[in-house]
Design an enzyme around this catalytic site. Structure first.
Site, PDB file in Angstrom:
ATOM      1  N   GLU A 241       0.809  -1.208   0.000  1.00  0.00           N
ATOM      2  CA  GLU A 241       0.000   0.000   0.000  1.00  0.00           C
ATOM      3  C   GLU A 241       0.845   1.262   0.000  1.00  0.00           C
ATOM      4  OE1 GLU A 241      -2.538  -2.931   2.331  1.00  0.00           O
ATOM      5  OE2 GLU A 241      -0.446  -2.339   2.294  1.00  0.00           O
TER       6      GLU A 241
ATOM      7  N   CYS B 286       3.076   8.465   1.533  1.00  0.00           N
ATOM      8  CA  CYS B 286       3.646   7.476   2.455  1.00  0.00           C
ATOM      9  C   CYS B 286       3.901   6.189   1.671  1.00  0.00           C
ATOM     10  CB  CYS B 286       2.658   7.252   3.594  1.00  0.00           C
ATOM     11  SG  CYS B 286       3.232   6.069   4.810  1.00  0.00           S
TER      12      CYS B 286
ATOM     13  N   CYS C 238       6.633  -7.210   6.919  1.00  0.00           N
ATOM     14  CA  CYS C 238       7.713  -6.676   7.760  1.00  0.00           C
ATOM     15  C   CYS C 238       8.137  -7.748   8.750  1.00  0.00           C
ATOM     16  CB  CYS C 238       7.224  -5.449   8.526  1.00  0.00           C
ATOM     17  SG  CYS C 238       8.536  -4.609   9.445  1.00  0.00           S
TER      18      CYS C 238
ATOM     19  N   CYS D 131       6.552  -5.616  15.616  1.00  0.00           N
ATOM     20  CA  CYS D 131       6.142  -4.721  16.699  1.00  0.00           C
ATOM     21  C   CYS D 131       4.721  -5.092  17.133  1.00  0.00           C
ATOM     22  CB  CYS D 131       6.194  -3.263  16.254  1.00  0.00           C
ATOM     23  SG  CYS D 131       7.840  -2.728  15.746  1.00  0.00           S
TER      24      CYS D 131
ATOM     25  N   CYS E 170       1.538  -3.226  15.658  1.00  0.00           N
ATOM     26  CA  CYS E 170       1.463  -2.914  14.224  1.00  0.00           C
ATOM     27  C   CYS E 170       0.941  -4.095  13.424  1.00  0.00           C
ATOM     28  CB  CYS E 170       2.855  -2.505  13.724  1.00  0.00           C
ATOM     29  SG  CYS E 170       2.871  -2.091  11.975  1.00  0.00           S
TER      30      CYS E 170
ATOM     31  N   GLY F  61       6.811  -2.060   6.044  1.00  0.00           N
ATOM     32  CA  GLY F  61       8.196  -2.503   6.021  1.00  0.00           C
ATOM     33  C   GLY F  61       9.159  -1.634   6.807  1.00  0.00           C
ATOM     34  N   GLU F  62      10.355  -2.160   6.971  1.00  0.00           N
ATOM     35  CA  GLU F  62      11.437  -1.459   7.662  1.00  0.00           C
ATOM     36  C   GLU F  62      12.470  -1.062   6.605  1.00  0.00           C
ATOM     37  OE1 GLU F  62      12.385  -0.022  10.471  1.00  0.00           O
ATOM     38  OE2 GLU F  62      14.273   0.284   9.441  1.00  0.00           O
TER      39      GLU F  62
ATOM     40  N   SER G  14      11.835   6.593   7.918  1.00  0.00           N
ATOM     41  CA  SER G  14      11.519   6.229   9.304  1.00  0.00           C
ATOM     42  C   SER G  14      12.001   4.822   9.597  1.00  0.00           C
ATOM     43  CB  SER G  14      10.006   6.317   9.518  1.00  0.00           C
ATOM     44  OG  SER G  14       9.690   5.985  10.857  1.00  0.00           O
TER      45      SER G  14
ATOM     46  N   SER H 149      11.026   5.451  15.197  1.00  0.00           N
ATOM     47  CA  SER H 149       9.856   5.020  15.962  1.00  0.00           C
ATOM     48  C   SER H 149      10.343   4.587  17.334  1.00  0.00           C
ATOM     49  CB  SER H 149       9.151   3.871  15.247  1.00  0.00           C
ATOM     50  OG  SER H 149       8.727   4.316  13.976  1.00  0.00           O
ATOM     51  N   LEU H 150      10.062   5.393  18.334  1.00  0.00           N
ATOM     52  CA  LEU H 150      10.623   5.148  19.667  1.00  0.00           C
ATOM     53  C   LEU H 150       9.637   4.359  20.529  1.00  0.00           C
ATOM     54  CD1 LEU H 150      13.267   5.801  21.077  1.00  0.00           C
ATOM     55  CD2 LEU H 150      12.182   7.844  22.019  1.00  0.00           C
TER      56      LEU H 150
ATOM     57  N   ASN I   3      -3.614   3.712  17.076  1.00  0.00           N
ATOM     58  CA  ASN I   3      -4.735   3.392  16.184  1.00  0.00           C
ATOM     59  C   ASN I   3      -5.156   1.954  16.419  1.00  0.00           C
ATOM     60  OD1 ASN I   3      -4.897   5.846  14.697  1.00  0.00           O
ATOM     61  ND2 ASN I   3      -2.990   5.259  13.683  1.00  0.00           N
TER      62      ASN I   3
ATOM     63  N   CYS J 294      -1.647   4.945  10.596  1.00  0.00           N
ATOM     64  CA  CYS J 294      -0.425   4.289  11.063  1.00  0.00           C
ATOM     65  C   CYS J 294      -0.713   2.925  11.666  1.00  0.00           C
ATOM     66  CB  CYS J 294       0.246   5.113  12.154  1.00  0.00           C
ATOM     67  SG  CYS J 294       0.384   6.839  11.801  1.00  0.00           S
TER      68      CYS J 294
END
Ligand code: SAH
Length: 345
Positions: free
Chosen positions: A84, A97, A104, A108, A111, A153-154, A185, A207-208, A283, A326
C-alpha cells in the site's frame, strides 16, 4: 537504474549518450507508461527499446478515498504480493507514504503489518514506482512535494534498494524531490543508521514508542538487539544539517507508556538531541488488545514535553475511516482486510 546505470546501458546498446537523459525524462518527468509514448525517440528505436527494456510494473488494483481526503492505493507486485501507498493531503501540499517491503519482519506488538511477517524486500524500482504512479494518477502532481518512507516494512532492513530508490527520488534527472522533504523512518537498526548519515541527506525519523528498555523491548522486539544504550548514541552521532531535527514517533498506549513518569523519562533520554516528537495516539485494529489514552492524558503528556522545551506534536492519524492510518496496514486484498499504515498520520 540511476543516471550512470542508464548511461552505461544506453552505451552498451550503441546509442548516443544523450538518450539516457531523454529516457529518464520520459520515465520520471513525463511519467509515460511505455516506450510508445516517447515522441522524440524514433519509432523504430521505440519498438526496439520496448523489446529490450521495461518501465514500471506495479499494478494499481484498488484505490480508496477517506472522508478527510487521504487516499490509499493498493498495488500488486509482479509475483502477486501487494503493498500500500497512502497519499495524505496537508495544508497546501501532499505527502506520500511509501512502502519499502511487502510485510515486515520486525514484529512490533501494535502494528498490523508485523503480523504477516516479511514477504519480501521491494526492489528500488518498486519503491520509486509508487511515487511515479501516484504522481501520474493525481490532478496536481506538482503539489506532491513530500515523501515519507513510513508505509509497510522497515526501510533500513532493505538498505541497498532503499538507498537506490532515494537516489532516483532526489536526483535532478530523476524525480527531483528535495532531500529536505523526504523522510526515512526506522524502528532503530543501529548499524544502518550509522551508515545512512554518511550515505544520504534525507530526514531521519525513529519510531521510539518507549523511553526505557523494558517497555520498548516489550513493544518492539528490535530493542532486544539494539537497546536504547546503542540507539541513542547512534542518533546523537547522526550528522544533522543546519536547523534539521530528528523526528521521534511515539505511539501513546493507555497504561503502557503514557504516564507523567514516561514523559519525564523521554525528556531525559532525548536531552540535548535536536528532536521533534510526534505523539500518535494508538490506532486500533482488530485483534489488538491495547487502547489509546484519553485525550486529556495525551495533552498532559505533550504538555510535559513542551515544558521541557521539546517540540511535541499530537498527530491525529488521517484516513482512519478507510484503515489507512499508522499501523493499520496488512496489504491483503480479501474484503475488509485491506488496510494500510503510514507513520506520518
Ligand atoms: N518500520 C519503520 C517504518 C514504518 S513507520 C518504522 O518503524 O519507523 C510506521 C509507523 O506507524 C511507526 O512509527 C509505528 O510506530 C507506527 N504505528 C504502527 N502501528 C501503529 C498503531 N497501531 N497506531 C499508531 N501508530 C502505529
Amino acid at each position: 537504474m540511476n543516471l550512470s546505470d542508464t548511461e552505461a546501458w544506453v552505451k552498451g546498446e550503441g546509442l548516443p549518450a544523450y538518450r539516457a537523459r531523454q529516457l529518464r525524462d520520459w520515465v520520471f518527468k513525463a511519467r509515460v507508461g511505455g516506450f510508445e509514448g516517447m515522441t522524440n525517440v524514433p519509432k523504430g528505436l521505440r519498438a526496439e527499446l520496448a523489446e529490450k527494456a521495461r518501465i514500471n510494473h506495479l499494478e494499481e488494483i484498488k484505490k480508496e478515498v477517506s472522508g478527510d481526503g487521504t487516499t490509499k492505493y493498493l498495488f500488486k507486485l509482479e509475483d502477486g504480493h501487494s503493498i500500500e501507498t497512502v497519499l495524505i493531503p496537508e495544508r497546501g501540499h501532499f505527502t506520500l507514504c511509501v512502502s519499502s517491503q511487502a510485510g515486515c519482519a520486525m514484529n512490533c506488538l501494535f502494528c498490523l503489518t508485523g503480523k504477516q511477517g516479511l514477504k519480501r524486500n521491494l526492489t528500488a524500482a518498486e519503491i520509486v514506482d509508487q511515487v511515479v504512479l501516484v504522481k501520474r494518477a493525481i490532478n496536481d502532481p506538482d503539489r506532491l512535494t513530500n515523501i515519507v518512507l513510513m508505509g509497510m516494512g522497515e526501510p533500513l532492513a532493505n538498505y541497498d534498494a532503499v538507498l537506490r530508490a532515494l537516489d532516483n527520488l532526489i536526483a535532478e534527472d530523476g524525480m527531483n524531490f528535495s532531500h529536505r522533504t523526504v523522510t526515512l523512518s526506522t524502528c532503530g537498526l543501529v548499524p544502518q543508521i550509522r551508515k545512512l548519515g554518511k550515505d544520504t541527506k534525507v530526514n531521519l525519523a525513529v519510531s521510539l514508542n518507549g523511553a526505557d528498555d523494558e517497555t520498548r523491548s516489550y513493544l518492539m522486539p528490535v530493542n532486544r538487539t539494539y537497546p536504547l544504550s546503542k540507539l541513542i548514541p547512534a542518533l546523537r552521532a547522526f550528522p544533522l544539517p543546519n536547523k534539521r531535527m530528528i523526528t521521534f514517533e511515539y505511539i501513546l498506549i493507555r497504561g503502557m507508556n503514557d504516564s507523567d513518569e514516561d514523559a519525564m523519562k523521554l525528556v531525559s533520554l532525548l536531552k540535548g538531541l535536536r528532536a521533534k516528537i510526534n505523539l500518535i495516539p494508538l490506532n486500533p485494529h482488530p485483534g489488538l488488545s491495547m487502547e489509546a489514552p484519553s485525550p486529556e492524558r495525551v495533552f498532559q503528556f505533550q504538555e510535559i514535553l513542551v515544558q521541557n522545551h521539546f517540540t511535541a506534536i499530537i498527530r491525529k492519524s488521517k484516513g482512519q475511516d478507510i484503515s489507512a492510518a499508522c499501523g493499520q496496514l496488512s496489504g491483503e486484498t480479501a474484503g475488509s482486510k485491506w488496510q494500510v499504515a503510514c507513520g506520518r498520520g
